[in-house]
Design a protein around this motif. Structure first.
Motif, mmCIF file in Angstrom:
data_model
loop_
_atom_site.group_PDB
_atom_site.id
_atom_site.type_symbol
_atom_site.label_atom_id
_atom_site.label_comp_id
_atom_site.label_asym_id
_atom_site.label_seq_id
_atom_site.Cartn_x
_atom_site.Cartn_y
_atom_site.Cartn_z
ATOM 1 N N ASP A 176 27.421 37.349 37.312
ATOM 2 C CA ASP A 176 28.961 36.938 37.176
ATOM 3 C C ASP A 176 30.060 37.593 37.304
ATOM 4 O O ASP A 176 30.925 36.922 38.018
ATOM 5 N N LEU A 177 30.360 39.272 36.487
ATOM 6 C CA LEU A 177 31.303 40.033 36.796
ATOM 7 C C LEU A 177 32.306 39.876 38.003
ATOM 8 O O LEU A 177 32.943 40.208 38.604
ATOM 9 N N GLU A 179 31.493 37.981 40.699
ATOM 10 C CA GLU A 179 31.931 36.922 41.069
ATOM 11 C C GLU A 179 33.407 36.822 40.521
ATOM 12 O O GLU A 179 34.223 36.531 41.624
ATOM 13 N N ARG A 180 33.816 37.157 39.190
ATOM 14 C CA ARG A 180 35.057 36.323 39.044
ATOM 15 C C ARG A 180 36.026 37.716 39.652
ATOM 16 O O ARG A 180 37.543 37.587 39.242
ATOM 17 N N TYR A 181 35.105 39.279 39.777
ATOM 18 C CA TYR A 181 36.644 39.927 40.115
ATOM 19 C C TYR A 181 36.693 39.709 41.251
ATOM 20 O O TYR A 181 37.752 40.238 42.417
#
Length: 279
Positions: A176-177, A179-181
């Motif tokens: 998830d992190l 993807e966000r980055y």
């Protein structure tokens, strides 16, 4: 009929090639795997090769944990066979992967760190299991900067601040992190990942080959690092990875179970944080 490799299992479905890495005990990037990757890149570079290649791992815990730190000269020598002694690096081999006349998709379950993460970054797209994917660049924690593309790709994908966070902390990033980055295209629920990637591959493979190659080439011209940048990163990594500090820190990691299927590898980001402070 598709070629056979020692560490890669392949399956051709129309114009989509599935390539599954299987290099027990834990898919370390060593000379055998690099030798197969060189051969596969050569094969997929030929006319009438598959339009799409999907890469994944047979090991649910490790896509590629990192290079085999006991065999750096050996795998480097195998990488040189793709471009000659002047390009004896994983970074230049991975650049050839990025320039293939096929669309490459990485399907990530398990851990992809160091040169394993850099392999994914060299692919055209990356889709990760939300529950079971971990990415990291542990090199600085060991004593050298990344040398096979992470600095170039992550800075372009994430921006300066987030790239510095990823590289300088040597931390693990969940899907998830990531993807966000911008490290991966999307984090997908594990139960949906196979169907999701297969659907994207099938859609792309239905389009004209010339259009796919032309569009990819144009985007590469904007986004890929130039050879001089890749060579400089590789040279710095190869210089420092042989140094005393790296030898000391890897020796400490080996005492804790480095390059085995234990807690140190499963949670390498945490293990690096516990190493003795260095100058």
């Amino acid at each position: 009929m598709t070629p056979s490799y020692e560490t890669i299992k392949t399956r051709l479905d129309g114009t989509v090639l599935s390539a599954t890495f299987s290099a027990p005990p834990m898919n370390l990037i060593g000379p055998e795997l690099v030798r197969d990757l060189v051969a596969m890149i050569e094969e997929v570079s030929r006319p009438a090769a598959p339009k799409v290649v999907i890469f994944d791992s047979a090991d649910p815990d490790f896509f590629f944990p990192h290079v085999d730190m006991t065999k750096v000269p050996e795998y480097t020598a195998e990488a040189a066979k793709a471009g000659g002694p002047g390009d004896a690096s994983l970074g230049m081999l991975y650049r050839r992967l990025s320039r293939l006349p096929a669309v490459t998709i990485a399907k990530l379950r398990g851990r992809a760190r160091g040169a394993g993460s850099e392999f994914l970054l060299a692919c055209d797209m990356r889709f990760a299991s939300r529950e079971n994917a971990i990415l990291g660049q542990p090199e600085v924690g060991i004593g050298a900067p990344p040398g096979a593309g992470a600095i170039q790709h992550l800075t372009r994908l994430m921006g300066r601040g987030r790239a510095l966070e990823a590289v300088l902390t040597s931390s693990d990033f969940d899907a998830d992190l990531a993807e966000r980055y911008g490290w991966v295209n999307r984090a997908v629920p594990d139960a949906e990942l196979d169907e999701f990637v297969a659907g994207i591959a099938a859609r792309i493979s239905g389009f004209p080959r010339d259009a796919l190659i032309a569009a990819k080439s144009a985007i590469n011209a904007v986004s890929l690092p130039n050879p001089a940048e890749v060579r400089a990163d590789a040279a710095l990594f190869q210089q420092l990875v042989r140094g005393e500090k790296v030898q000391q820190r890897t020796a400490e990691l080996f005492e804790q179970g480095f390059q085995t299927r234990g807690a140190t590898e499963l949670d390498l980001g945490d293990a690096l944080g516990r190493l003795k402070a260095a100058d």
